[in-house]
Design a protein around this motif. Structure first.
Motif, PDB file in Angstrom:
ATOM      1  N   GLY A   1     -23.152  36.598  -2.648  1.00  0.00           N
ATOM      2  CA  GLY A   1     -22.612  37.933  -2.869  1.00  0.00           C
ATOM      3  C   GLY A   1     -21.916  38.547  -1.673  1.00  0.00           C
ATOM      4  N   PHE A   2     -22.340  38.199  -0.477  1.00  0.00           N
ATOM      5  CA  PHE A   2     -21.733  38.788   0.713  1.00  0.00           C
ATOM      6  C   PHE A   2     -21.020  37.750   1.578  1.00  0.00           C
ATOM      7  N   LEU A   3     -21.735  36.727   2.000  1.00  0.00           N
ATOM      8  CA  LEU A   3     -21.166  35.809   2.990  1.00  0.00           C
ATOM      9  C   LEU A   3     -20.062  34.918   2.418  1.00  0.00           C
ATOM     10  N   VAL A   4     -20.335  34.262   1.294  1.00  0.00           N
ATOM     11  CA  VAL A   4     -19.310  33.386   0.706  1.00  0.00           C
ATOM     12  C   VAL A   4     -18.148  34.217   0.174  1.00  0.00           C
ATOM     13  N   ALA A   5     -18.455  35.315  -0.505  1.00  0.00           N
ATOM     14  CA  ALA A   5     -17.385  36.173  -1.027  1.00  0.00           C
ATOM     15  C   ALA A   5     -16.506  36.691   0.104  1.00  0.00           C
ATOM     16  N   ASN A   6     -17.115  37.132   1.194  1.00  0.00           N
ATOM     17  CA  ASN A   6     -16.348  37.635   2.329  1.00  0.00           C
ATOM     18  C   ASN A   6     -15.551  36.518   2.999  1.00  0.00           C
ATOM     19  N   THR A   7     -16.118  35.331   3.065  1.00  0.00           N
ATOM     20  CA  THR A   7     -15.400  34.197   3.648  1.00  0.00           C
ATOM     21  C   THR A   7     -14.136  33.894   2.850  1.00  0.00           C
ATOM     22  N   PHE A   8     -14.242  33.875   1.527  1.00  0.00           N
ATOM     23  CA  PHE A   8     -13.060  33.631   0.702  1.00  0.00           C
ATOM     24  C   PHE A   8     -12.070  34.787   0.805  1.00  0.00           C
ATOM     25  N   ASP A   9     -12.570  36.014   0.950  1.00  0.00           N
ATOM     26  CA  ASP A   9     -11.682  37.159   1.132  1.00  0.00           C
ATOM     27  C   ASP A   9     -10.869  37.001   2.416  1.00  0.00           C
ATOM     28  N   ILE A  10     -11.516  36.554   3.477  1.00  0.00           N
ATOM     29  CA  ILE A  10     -10.815  36.300   4.741  1.00  0.00           C
ATOM     30  C   ILE A  10      -9.824  35.146   4.567  1.00  0.00           C
ATOM     31  N   ALA A  11     -10.231  34.132   3.823  1.00  0.00           N
ATOM     32  CA  ALA A  11      -9.410  32.927   3.667  1.00  0.00           C
ATOM     33  C   ALA A  11      -8.125  33.177   2.882  1.00  0.00           C
ATOM     34  N   ILE A  12      -8.158  34.103   1.936  1.00  0.00           N
ATOM     35  CA  ILE A  12      -6.985  34.269   1.076  1.00  0.00           C
ATOM     36  C   ILE A  12      -5.996  35.275   1.664  1.00  0.00           C
ATOM     37  N   ASN A  13      -5.557  34.966   2.855  1.00  0.00           N
ATOM     38  CA  ASN A  13      -4.475  35.733   3.464  1.00  0.00           C
ATOM     39  C   ASN A  13      -3.452  34.723   3.972  1.00  0.00           C
ATOM     40  N   PRO A  14      -2.251  35.167   4.237  1.00  0.00           N
ATOM     41  CA  PRO A  14      -1.192  34.221   4.615  1.00  0.00           C
ATOM     42  C   PRO A  14      -1.444  33.452   5.908  1.00  0.00           C
ATOM     43  N   ASN A  15      -2.396  33.887   6.732  1.00  0.00           N
ATOM     44  CA  ASN A  15      -2.648  33.205   7.997  1.00  0.00           C
ATOM     45  C   ASN A  15      -3.555  31.984   7.857  1.00  0.00           C
TER      46      ASN A  15
ATOM     47  N   GLY B   1     -12.449  28.306   2.659  1.00  0.00           N
ATOM     48  CA  GLY B   1     -13.529  29.061   2.021  1.00  0.00           C
ATOM     49  C   GLY B   1     -14.714  28.179   1.675  1.00  0.00           C
ATOM     50  N   LEU B   2     -14.439  27.012   1.166  1.00  0.00           N
ATOM     51  CA  LEU B   2     -15.514  26.087   0.801  1.00  0.00           C
ATOM     52  C   LEU B   2     -16.276  25.604   2.039  1.00  0.00           C
ATOM     53  N   LEU B   3     -15.550  25.189   3.069  1.00  0.00           N
ATOM     54  CA  LEU B   3     -16.197  24.664   4.277  1.00  0.00           C
ATOM     55  C   LEU B   3     -16.997  25.746   5.001  1.00  0.00           C
ATOM     56  N   VAL B   4     -16.391  26.887   5.230  1.00  0.00           N
ATOM     57  CA  VAL B   4     -17.058  27.955   5.969  1.00  0.00           C
ATOM     58  C   VAL B   4     -18.100  28.652   5.089  1.00  0.00           C
ATOM     59  N   GLY B   5     -17.803  28.793   3.797  1.00  0.00           N
ATOM     60  CA  GLY B   5     -18.775  29.388   2.880  1.00  0.00           C
ATOM     61  C   GLY B   5     -20.046  28.561   2.782  1.00  0.00           C
ATOM     62  N   CYS B   6     -19.904  27.241   2.729  1.00  0.00           N
ATOM     63  CA  CYS B   6     -21.093  26.369   2.691  1.00  0.00           C
ATOM     64  C   CYS B   6     -21.898  26.488   3.979  1.00  0.00           C
ATOM     65  N   PHE B   7     -21.209  26.597   5.107  1.00  0.00           N
ATOM     66  CA  PHE B   7     -21.904  26.810   6.374  1.00  0.00           C
ATOM     67  C   PHE B   7     -22.763  28.071   6.301  1.00  0.00           C
ATOM     68  N   HIS B   8     -22.181  29.155   5.797  1.00  0.00           N
ATOM     69  CA  HIS B   8     -22.932  30.410   5.715  1.00  0.00           C
ATOM     70  C   HIS B   8     -24.081  30.333   4.713  1.00  0.00           C
TER      71      HIS B   8
END
Length: 140
Positions: free
Chosen positions: A94-108, A116-123
């Motif tokens: 609800g917080f960590l994976v969702a926020n990770t994907f939110d960060i990931a879906i930007n043009p940078n 999102g998958l790699l960092v979300g799984c870490f979290h």
């Protein structure tokens, strides 16, 4: 609220922070360094000696998450391993994976889903084990 803060296991917070920090080092420098660099289109470009912020920054940013999780576990009276695992799953997704994907879906971020998958799984692993540590060392 101050009474509840005093019920936090600060040893649990410290051990969780040590674990989460070690996991980050292991995850991003030993287990998946090329995959991580690839998600950022930085394969072969990650410096061997990164700036200090890349070393002390992650523990400083995860510390509030661990303290908040510890406080929520006290407030919600989470006292069993099963409840700690359920809580970690909710907080993780609800917080960590969702926020990770939110960060990931930007043009940078050139490969947002892979990032999102790699960092979300870490979290998810980090918060899961941290919540088990917090529960095991909680003040009963």
């Amino acid at each position: 609220m101050l009474q509840k803060i005093s019920k936090i296991s600060w040893m649990g917070v410290v051990l969780s922070l040590v674990f989460y920090s070690f996991l980050g080092w292991l995850w991003f420098t030993v287990l998946f360094p090329n995959q991580y660099a690839s998600t950022l289109d930085k394969l072969g470009l990650i410096p061997a000696n990164p700036e200090p912020i890349y070393l002390y920054g992650p523990p400083l940013t995860i510390l509030p998450t661990i303290i908040t999780s510890a406080l929520l576990m006290v407030l919600l009276n989470i006292s069993s391993k099963k409840a700690a695992m359920e809580f970690a799953f909710i907080i993780g997704l609800g917080f960590l994976v969702a926020n990770t994907f939110d960060i990931a879906i930007n043009p940078n971020i050139p490969h947002p889903m892979a990032y999102g998958l790699l960092v979300g799984c870490f979290h998810m692993v980090g918060i899961f084990v941290s919540c088990l540590i917090l529960q095991a060392l909680s003040k009963k």
